[in-house]
Design a protein around this motif. Sequence first.
Motif, PDB file in Angstrom:
ATOM      1  N   ARG A 480      61.323  34.227 -28.717  1.00  0.00           N
ATOM      2  CA  ARG A 480      61.596  35.313 -27.750  1.00  0.00           C
ATOM      3  C   ARG A 480      62.918  35.079 -27.024  1.00  0.00           C
ATOM      4  N   LYS A 481      63.100  33.819 -26.621  1.00  0.00           N
ATOM      5  CA  LYS A 481      64.291  33.498 -25.834  1.00  0.00           C
ATOM      6  C   LYS A 481      65.556  33.735 -26.660  1.00  0.00           C
ATOM      7  N   GLY A 482      65.524  33.320 -27.930  1.00  0.00           N
ATOM      8  CA  GLY A 482      66.708  33.462 -28.760  1.00  0.00           C
ATOM      9  C   GLY A 482      66.747  34.789 -29.496  1.00  0.00           C
ATOM     10  N   ASP A 483      65.762  35.639 -29.230  1.00  0.00           N
ATOM     11  CA  ASP A 483      65.644  36.914 -29.925  1.00  0.00           C
ATOM     12  C   ASP A 483      65.700  36.711 -31.449  1.00  0.00           C
ATOM     13  N   ILE A 484      64.829  35.833 -31.901  1.00  0.00           N
ATOM     14  CA  ILE A 484      64.841  35.458 -33.308  1.00  0.00           C
ATOM     15  C   ILE A 484      63.558  35.896 -33.995  1.00  0.00           C
ATOM     16  N   ASN A 485      63.714  36.488 -35.154  1.00  0.00           N
ATOM     17  CA  ASN A 485      62.544  36.815 -35.941  1.00  0.00           C
ATOM     18  C   ASN A 485      62.334  35.697 -36.960  1.00  0.00           C
ATOM     19  N   PHE A 486      61.278  34.921 -36.735  1.00  0.00           N
ATOM     20  CA  PHE A 486      61.029  33.772 -37.608  1.00  0.00           C
ATOM     21  C   PHE A 486      60.874  34.181 -39.078  1.00  0.00           C
ATOM     22  N   LYS A 487      60.434  35.409 -39.276  1.00  0.00           N
ATOM     23  CA  LYS A 487      60.201  35.833 -40.663  1.00  0.00           C
ATOM     24  C   LYS A 487      61.512  36.088 -41.410  1.00  0.00           C
ATOM     25  N   GLU A 488      62.599  36.194 -40.641  1.00  0.00           N
ATOM     26  CA  GLU A 488      63.859  36.536 -41.306  1.00  0.00           C
ATOM     27  C   GLU A 488      64.889  35.417 -41.247  1.00  0.00           C
ATOM     28  N   LEU A 489      64.416  34.206 -41.298  1.00  0.00           N
ATOM     29  CA  LEU A 489      65.357  33.091 -41.147  1.00  0.00           C
ATOM     30  C   LEU A 489      66.139  32.779 -42.417  1.00  0.00           C
ATOM     31  N   GLY A 490      65.703  33.293 -43.541  1.00  0.00           N
ATOM     32  CA  GLY A 490      66.396  32.975 -44.786  1.00  0.00           C
ATOM     33  C   GLY A 490      65.851  31.692 -45.373  1.00  0.00           C
ATOM     34  N   ASN A 491      66.057  31.534 -46.681  1.00  0.00           N
ATOM     35  CA  ASN A 491      65.464  30.381 -47.366  1.00  0.00           C
ATOM     36  C   ASN A 491      66.465  29.268 -47.561  1.00  0.00           C
ATOM     37  N   ASN A 492      65.951  28.148 -48.047  1.00  0.00           N
ATOM     38  CA  ASN A 492      66.790  26.997 -48.380  1.00  0.00           C
ATOM     39  C   ASN A 492      67.684  26.551 -47.249  1.00  0.00           C
ATOM     40  N   ALA A 493      67.188  26.662 -46.035  1.00  0.00           N
ATOM     41  CA  ALA A 493      68.017  26.335 -44.885  1.00  0.00           C
ATOM     42  C   ALA A 493      67.759  24.948 -44.329  1.00  0.00           C
ATOM     43  N   SER A 535      51.627  18.378 -32.897  1.00  0.00           N
ATOM     44  CA  SER A 535      52.161  18.926 -31.645  1.00  0.00           C
ATOM     45  C   SER A 535      53.000  17.876 -30.937  1.00  0.00           C
ATOM     46  N   LYS A 536      52.536  16.629 -30.981  1.00  0.00           N
ATOM     47  CA  LYS A 536      53.306  15.574 -30.328  1.00  0.00           C
ATOM     48  C   LYS A 536      54.645  15.376 -31.020  1.00  0.00           C
ATOM     49  N   LYS A 537      54.619  15.389 -32.349  1.00  0.00           N
ATOM     50  CA  LYS A 537      55.864  15.220 -33.116  1.00  0.00           C
ATOM     51  C   LYS A 537      56.814  16.369 -32.805  1.00  0.00           C
ATOM     52  N   PHE A 538      56.241  17.562 -32.670  1.00  0.00           N
ATOM     53  CA  PHE A 538      57.094  18.698 -32.340  1.00  0.00           C
ATOM     54  C   PHE A 538      57.702  18.517 -30.956  1.00  0.00           C
ATOM     55  N   ASN A 539      56.884  18.106 -30.006  1.00  0.00           N
ATOM     56  CA  ASN A 539      57.397  17.952 -28.648  1.00  0.00           C
ATOM     57  C   ASN A 539      58.494  16.886 -28.581  1.00  0.00           C
ATOM     58  N   GLN A 540      58.399  15.861 -29.435  1.00  0.00           N
ATOM     59  CA  GLN A 540      59.474  14.857 -29.476  1.00  0.00           C
ATOM     60  C   GLN A 540      60.754  15.465 -30.064  1.00  0.00           C
ATOM     61  N   PHE A 541      60.570  16.233 -31.105  1.00  0.00           N
ATOM     62  CA  PHE A 541      61.708  16.899 -31.755  1.00  0.00           C
ATOM     63  C   PHE A 541      62.409  17.855 -30.772  1.00  0.00           C
ATOM     64  N   SER A 560      68.149  25.628 -39.588  1.00  0.00           N
ATOM     65  CA  SER A 560      67.212  24.636 -40.114  1.00  0.00           C
ATOM     66  C   SER A 560      66.169  24.280 -39.053  1.00  0.00           C
ATOM     67  N   ARG A 561      66.608  24.074 -37.841  1.00  0.00           N
ATOM     68  CA  ARG A 561      65.674  23.674 -36.783  1.00  0.00           C
ATOM     69  C   ARG A 561      64.726  24.809 -36.420  1.00  0.00           C
ATOM     70  N   LEU A 562      65.224  26.022 -36.519  1.00  0.00           N
ATOM     71  CA  LEU A 562      64.328  27.156 -36.275  1.00  0.00           C
ATOM     72  C   LEU A 562      63.256  27.239 -37.363  1.00  0.00           C
ATOM     73  N   VAL A 563      63.647  26.899 -38.583  1.00  0.00           N
ATOM     74  CA  VAL A 563      62.634  26.884 -39.661  1.00  0.00           C
ATOM     75  C   VAL A 563      61.571  25.826 -39.345  1.00  0.00           C
ATOM     76  N   LEU A 564      62.011  24.673 -38.849  1.00  0.00           N
ATOM     77  CA  LEU A 564      61.031  23.639 -38.493  1.00  0.00           C
ATOM     78  C   LEU A 564      60.102  24.137 -37.379  1.00  0.00           C
ATOM     79  N   CYS A 565      60.662  24.875 -36.427  1.00  0.00           N
ATOM     80  CA  CYS A 565      59.834  25.444 -35.351  1.00  0.00           C
ATOM     81  C   CYS A 565      58.795  26.393 -35.946  1.00  0.00           C
ATOM     82  N   ASP A 566      59.276  27.271 -36.803  1.00  0.00           N
ATOM     83  CA  ASP A 566      58.382  28.261 -37.404  1.00  0.00           C
ATOM     84  C   ASP A 566      57.292  27.586 -38.237  1.00  0.00           C
TER      85      ASP A 566
END
Length: 587
Positions: A480-493, A535-541, A560-566
């Motif tokens: 929401r903050k970055g106005d990003i649609n996770f579904k449209e991040l593109g592949n191989n990133a 969740s802990k690994k994510f919070n560290q990241f 790439s990091r947004l893909v990891l979030c998604d």
Amino acid sequence: MNATQEKLKVQLEQAIVAAFGADFGGVDPILVSASNPKFGDYQANVALSLSKKLAKQPRAIAGAIVEKLDVSEICEPPEIAGPGFINLKLKTAYLEAQLNEIQADPRLGVPAAKTPKREIVDFSSPNIAKEMHVGHLRSTIIGDSIARILEFQGHDVLRLNHVGDWGTQFGMLIAYLREVYPDALTTANALDIGDLVSFYRKAKQRFDTDAAFQETARQEVVRLQAGAEDTLHAWKLLCEQSRQEFQIIYELLDINLTERGESFYNPLLSGVVEDLEKSGLLVENQGAKCVFLEGFTNREGEPLPLIVQKSDGGYNYATTDLASLRYRIQQDQAKRIIYVTDAGQGNHFAQFLQVARKVGWIPDDVELVHVPFGLVLGEDGKKFKTRSGDTVRLRDLLDEAIARAHADLKTRLQEEERQETEEFINEVARVVGISAVKYADLSQNRTSSYIFSYDKMLDFKGNTAPYMLYAYARIQGISRKGDINFKELGNNAVLLEHETELALAKYLLQLDEVISSVEQDLLPNRLCEYLYELSKKFNQFYDRNQGVQVLEAEEPQRTSRLVLCDLTARTLKLGLSLLGIQVLERM
Ligand code: ARG
């Protein structure tokens, strides 16, 4: 080959086995997760275990294996350490490729079962005219999660509610109501469940102290079993009354079940006894028909009989379970039958299953599993009760969890100076309250007893539902903050550099292993632990100090990091859904 076809660990094991050569095909490569990430990701201890057999130094054996070991697509060159451990470190390029692949997969890399099976989960199973208690709550929550996991794996699952809706207690209850409140036997909804429970109690008192009443009650059972219309009608009304009450709980908990109560098997009971008779196993003992058990003795040390027909002609709980077992195998074609009840019923299952095995009613390809669970205790460590010492009504318990989540949320909104609609507040409170109860139960190894604590289960810190829900909502907040649609991040990133990215990536790839272990050992707490670690690994990241920048990062790292979030959010959502827990986009 890739993660969606074959599990990573299995691939590595196969490669190691191939490296020892055909002579050692049956040897376990003893591949375990590395004790310290410094040494890599996996460690194979096979060289040590083969040392004696081959009369060679383990390091020499490890050297010979490594020479032939081909894992170059997956791992960095293997290293030999200490007395002869083979250390394997996953290649970053391999991890990136795997993540790119699961990004496009709605199942997140978890393969569906190769051979789907018909499986029955017998769970919840409360008793008519009695209140559902916390034991039924555990059975309901654990059974539902097991069913969800098997369904996700593609099995054909029959969720059966083996309701206690038959037996002598109905004779007693109907006889009593006929005397004191005959309207209840002819009019729908004349009583609520609370009345029913208290009538039941009084009927039982009468039954235990009044011989004439006992006789009337017995006759009533005979009438019921013979299908006398008025008794049958009364019985149906009583069942319907309880069913409505159970349904409220099932709706609150989002549980689907097919009711097939004990009464369903009533017509099959005499056949069970006849067939046992034909098999030669049946023994008459003081007028009762029974089968003697092995490994069970009474207080005097004599062999214990399993009574399948009492001297008065009535049948037992075990007789019904024998009939239902045959029905499930023959008619339902079940290949695995899973019974979810408290550990206290362990002997019951062991006993009737022993009899069924002895008579040869269980084909080799059918697996029967009792899934036992421990008690729910109060904060004082004793059996969970209300302050006045009564059993806790499940509706009250769930309402209380929601009310507390509601109050916590209001406080939090005030602190954060947020304005939210009443609708939002109610929805969040409902989801948090119910999830907290479910998660607190599922996150314990089911075989142990646990202490029921609203404070603990609603805490935002620790291995709790709110912690997990918050991790999910936090990730949606990034989009929401970055106005990003996770579904449209593109592949191989995917591009992995930072230590916290690698740690998260490796963890994301373990979902399939976790799910298949729960599919086998039926311990949903493993899935909870996995989601908590994730969740802990994510919070560290995502941590400002230890981790990496996400929205503020430059490309190509940012995507790439947004893909990891998604991927983290989708894994949490999928994993929680398998526990029967709904996520919240915002909370
Ligand atoms: N009605 C039983 C109880 O309340 C549980 C039934 C479990 N299922 C079975 N097939 N025996 O304890």
